[in-house]
Design a protein around this motif. Structure first.
Motif, short mmCIF file in Angstrom:
data_model
loop_
_atom_site.label_atom_id
_atom_site.label_comp_id
_atom_site.label_asym_id
_atom_site.label_seq_id
_atom_site.Cartn_x
_atom_site.Cartn_y
_atom_site.Cartn_z
N GLY A 470 59.93 25.81 70.07
CA GLY A 470 58.50 25.56 69.89
C GLY A 470 57.78 26.69 69.19
O GLY A 470 56.74 26.48 68.57
N LEU A 471 58.33 27.90 69.25
CA LEU A 471 57.73 29.03 68.54
C LEU A 471 58.13 29.06 67.06
O LEU A 471 57.36 29.47 66.20
N LEU A 472 59.37 28.61 66.76
CA LEU A 472 59.87 28.67 65.39
C LEU A 472 59.45 27.47 64.55
O LEU A 472 59.19 27.60 63.35
N ASN A 473 59.37 26.30 65.16
CA ASN A 473 59.06 25.08 64.40
C ASN A 473 57.71 25.17 63.70
O ASN A 473 57.61 24.83 62.51
N PRO A 474 56.64 25.63 64.34
CA PRO A 474 55.35 25.73 63.64
C PRO A 474 55.34 26.75 62.50
O PRO A 474 54.43 26.75 61.68
N LEU A 475 56.37 27.61 62.45
CA LEU A 475 56.46 28.60 61.39
C LEU A 475 57.25 28.09 60.19
O LEU A 475 57.45 28.82 59.21
N GLY A 476 57.72 26.84 60.25
CA GLY A 476 58.47 26.27 59.13
C GLY A 476 59.95 26.56 59.18
O GLY A 476 60.62 26.52 58.14
N VAL A 477 60.50 26.83 60.37
CA VAL A 477 61.93 27.06 60.54
C VAL A 477 62.54 25.83 61.19
O VAL A 477 62.10 25.41 62.27
N ASN A 478 63.55 25.25 60.56
CA ASN A 478 64.26 24.11 61.13
C ASN A 478 65.40 24.61 61.99
O ASN A 478 66.35 25.22 61.49
N VAL A 479 65.29 24.36 63.28
CA VAL A 479 66.29 24.89 64.19
C VAL A 479 67.42 23.89 64.38
O VAL A 479 67.26 22.68 64.18
N LEU A 480 68.56 24.41 64.78
CA LEU A 480 69.71 23.61 65.17
C LEU A 480 69.86 23.78 66.67
O LEU A 480 69.79 24.90 67.19
N ARG A 481 70.06 22.68 67.36
CA ARG A 481 70.10 22.70 68.83
C ARG A 481 71.36 22.01 69.33
O ARG A 481 72.00 21.23 68.61
N ILE A 482 71.71 22.26 70.58
CA ILE A 482 72.78 21.55 71.27
C ILE A 482 72.19 20.91 72.51
O ILE A 482 71.57 21.59 73.35
N PHE A 483 72.35 19.60 72.64
CA PHE A 483 71.82 18.86 73.78
C PHE A 483 72.97 18.19 74.54
O PHE A 483 73.96 17.77 73.93
N PRO A 484 72.82 18.07 75.86
CA PRO A 484 73.86 17.38 76.65
C PRO A 484 74.05 15.94 76.17
O PRO A 484 73.08 15.25 75.83
N ALA A 485 75.28 15.51 76.15
CA ALA A 485 75.67 14.14 75.78
C ALA A 485 75.43 13.81 74.31
O ALA A 485 75.80 12.75 73.85
N VAL A 486 74.81 14.72 73.60
CA VAL A 486 74.56 14.50 72.17
C VAL A 486 75.34 15.49 71.32
O VAL A 486 75.97 15.14 70.34
N GLY A 487 75.34 16.75 71.75
CA GLY A 487 76.03 17.78 71.01
C GLY A 487 75.12 18.50 70.03
O GLY A 487 73.89 18.40 70.11
N PRO A 488 75.70 19.20 69.07
CA PRO A 488 74.89 19.96 68.10
C PRO A 488 74.22 19.04 67.10
O PRO A 488 74.85 18.14 66.53
N VAL A 489 72.92 19.25 66.88
CA VAL A 489 72.15 18.41 65.97
C VAL A 489 71.18 19.27 65.16
O VAL A 489 70.87 20.40 65.53
N VAL A 490 70.70 18.70 64.05
CA VAL A 490 69.59 19.29 63.31
C VAL A 490 68.31 18.86 64.02
O VAL A 490 68.09 17.69 64.27
N TRP A 491 67.46 19.84 64.36
CA TRP A 491 66.27 19.54 65.19
C TRP A 491 65.01 20.07 64.51
O TRP A 491 64.16 20.71 65.12
N GLY A 492 64.89 19.80 63.23
CA GLY A 492 63.70 20.20 62.49
C GLY A 492 63.72 19.60 61.10
O GLY A 492 64.80 19.39 60.52
N ALA A 493 62.54 19.28 60.57
CA ALA A 493 62.46 18.63 59.25
C ALA A 493 61.25 19.12 58.48
O ALA A 493 60.49 18.35 57.92
#
Length: 618
Positions: A470-493
């Motif tokens: 939440g701190l990086l997204n408003p700065l224009g950084v697209n983060v990559l995250r890992i979520f349970p049952a989903v795995g690693p994903v692109v989490w910013g656009a």
């Protein structure tokens, strides 16, 4: 032509519609620029699989971030890539070998063979020469082997005479992907292997014992045994078959095929004997008085002539990557390539100097704006936490562009070369995700979310929390995250210009890429307009063509709005094109679209009621 009626009746005439279509261009062809093991320097090469990359650019090497990025691109759904190999200026050398000729009065250099491209890979090339042609006294064959890659090429009926229709330079240089040649004399290069003296029409006594050495292995055999071999050879061709069969029957050294794969060829009235090996040390030598009587000691050469001296170029620096527009080097080599939509520069992430990184990104963005390309920027490897990312982001302020997007952190995958976990820049995998999203949903769908899974990723170098994201997204950084049952994903656009503080209309990646797609499609689809009469009829055709294309996108879900009027408009009339414009040969077309913006935030409200609860989504 109009039909001319000649008798009473019904006439059928087919008329052209006069409607020209605007075709949608590609959206996810990705260019990768940087260091590779081999390949043509500063020359864009289009590939459609990682197998193509291995064949043309040598596959994975620990020194090439581009090689791993290309592998991850195809593993995540990429279909077409353009590779530009770049090396440091003044480095790298192509392997070569000079073949001699003894056809004249004395030995002289006859043919110089160079590897097609610089690099150590060229030292694995081998060439072989024989005279088994329709004119064995005048022409020759040239065969090329890649001892490491396995590729083979063959060129037949060549001549060293410049005026000949099969002159070696004009045949080999445009036709070979492995070598280029330079004729040094008008004499043919000597054949490889052991070449006999000319045999007369009547063969000598062949019932003799011979001793042959290939490398350090020596064997003895009887050339012709009437009890085992039947009728004696009637000519040089049958003698070649007999000698080849005898050699192949001899026991080899363990793990070798020097004898088992031996080849004996008859050309004219001579024999050529070559070991079944691409090892230059495996020279065939016939020793003893009997061999001399048969003329088998006449000319002894290696079975193949090895190229040597290849040197890999050093990895490119910032200036090498930026390149020269005049010479079409580095990034500038992409200026002559159509249908490139995404650009990845994975080597930048390893730069110790952020200033160097930003300098290259700035040059890349200028190219992207001119060519309607979208740049995928890897975060620096030095960003090892959300705090270092926020602190280091200030260095990118001067390259905040809506033609680029920044992705953080790096990926951790198993390195196929070592079997160990290793960190990689994410742009290659992200480009693959974008290509997959475009194919499944369309360029207007944000390449992010639970569907934007990163294939093959074991972990991330930084595991971000919701708060850090939440701190990086408003700065224009697209983060990559890992979520349970989903795995690693692109989490910013968001684009690099997508910081909330900038309030840009090009805040989101899919909006920017959709606009680029529409611009390029209309740019190409309206080329027919040039030199047409600039009048109302032309304007009407432009409106019809452009509207038909945009309506197709509207039906696919690319635009907001429930009706075409709410989704797009095309205006081309006297309001956009004045009399002064007509006099100047200008026609103005105004196109407006209402792109679908991604649902970046989803809020769920829960209200408690007596004995029950309900969910309200907004």
């Amino acid at each position: 032509m109009p039909t001319k009626p000649t008798h009473p009746g019904v006439y059928v005439e087919e008329l052209p519609s006069g409607t020209r279509t605007v075709s949608a261009v590609t959206t996810s062809v990705t260019a990768f620029v940087g260091h590779t093991r081999r390949g043509p320097l500063n020359t864009p090469v289009r590939i459609s699989s990682f197998t193509d990359f291995e064949r043309r650019f040598g596959g994975l090497t620990s020194q090439s971030a581009v090689a791993y990025a290309v592998q991850q691109f195809f593993a995540n759904g990429g279909t077409v890539a353009v590779i530009v190999r770049v090396a440091a200026a003044g480095t790298g050398k192509a392997a070569c070998v000079t073949l001699e000729s003894t056809e004249g009065r004395s030995a002289c250099p006859a043919l110089r063979v160079h590897a097609r491209e610089p690099g150590v890979w060229g030292s694995g090339l081998r060439v072989a020469v024989d005279y088994d042609t329709r004119s064995p006294g005048e022409t020759f064959n040239l065969r090329v082997f890649d001892a490491h890659g396995g590729a083979r090429e063959s060129f037949t009926g060549l001549s060293a005479q410049p005026g000949h229709g099969r002159f070696v330079e004009t045949v080999v240089n445009p036709g070979s992907s492995l070598i280029r040649v330079e004729a040094l004399a008008e004499d043919r290069p000597d054949p490889s292997g052991t070449v006999s003296k000319p045999f007369s029409d009547e063969l000598p006594d062949l019932a003799v014992d011979l001793t042959v050495k290939i490398g350090d292995v020596e064997r003895e055999f009887t050339l012709y045994d009437p009890d085992q071999d039947g009728e004696p050879p009637a000519g040089v061709t049958e003698l070649a078959l007999l000698l080849e069969r005898k050699l192949r029957a001899l026991p080899d050294a363990p793990g070798r095929r020097a004898f088992a794969g031996a080849e004996v060829t008859a050309f004219g009235d001579r024999l050529q004997v070559v070991a079944g090996s691409t090892d230059p040390e495996d020279t065939v030598r016939f020793v003893g008085e009997c061999a001399n009587d048969l003329g088998l000691e006449a000319s002894v050469n290696p079975p193949v002539f090895p190229l040597c001296g290849g040197v890999d170029g050093d990895p490119p620096g910032p200036r090498d990557l930026i390149g020269s527009e005049a010479r079409k080097t580095g990034l500038q080599a992409l200026r002559g390539v159509d249908d490139v939509n995404l650009l990845s520069l994975p080597e930048l992430a390893a730069y110790e100097s952020t200033e160097d990184m930003v300098t290259v990104i700035s040059a890349a963005q200028r190219l992207c704006q001119e060519r309607r390309i979208f740049l995928l920027v890897d975060s620096p490897a030095a960003w090892v936490s959300a705090d270092t990312a926020r602190a280091g982001l200030a260095a990118f302020d001067r390259v905040r562009s809506h033609h680029a997007a920044l992705y953080f952190p790096h990926l951790q995958l198993t390195d196929p070369l070592t079997g160990r976990l290793r960190a990689f820049p994410p742009s290659g995998a992200v480009a693959g995700v974008i290509a997959r999203t475009d194919a499944e949903r369309g360029v207007w769908k944000a390449p992010a979310g639970t569907e934007a899974r990163l294939a093959g990723v074991r972990s991330l170098t930084v595991r971000l929390t919701d708060r850090e994201s939440g701190l990086l997204n408003p700065l224009g950084v697209n983060v990559l995250r890992i979520f349970p049952a989903v795995g690693p994903v692109v989490w910013g656009a968001r684009t690099l210009e997508g910081s909330d503080a900038l309030e840009s209309e090009w805040k989101y990646v899919p909006v920017r890429r959709l606009a680029l797609h529409v611009e390029e499609s209309l740019y190409r689809g309206l080329q027919w307009v040039v030199f047409e009469p600039n009048n109302e009829q032309l304007w009407q055709q432009i409106r019809l063509n452009a509207s038909a294309y945009l309506h197709t996108l509207f039906r696919q879900g690319a635009f907001a709005g429930g009706t075409p009027r709410e989704a797009y408009f095309v205006k081309c009339d006297r309001d956009t094109t004045t009399e002064a414009d007509v006099e100047a040969g200008v026609v103005n077309v105004l196109v407006g679209i209402a792109p679908v913006r991604p649902a970046e935030f989803v809020i769920v409200r829960i209200r408690q009621m007596a004995g029950q609860f309900e969910l309200q989504g907004s």
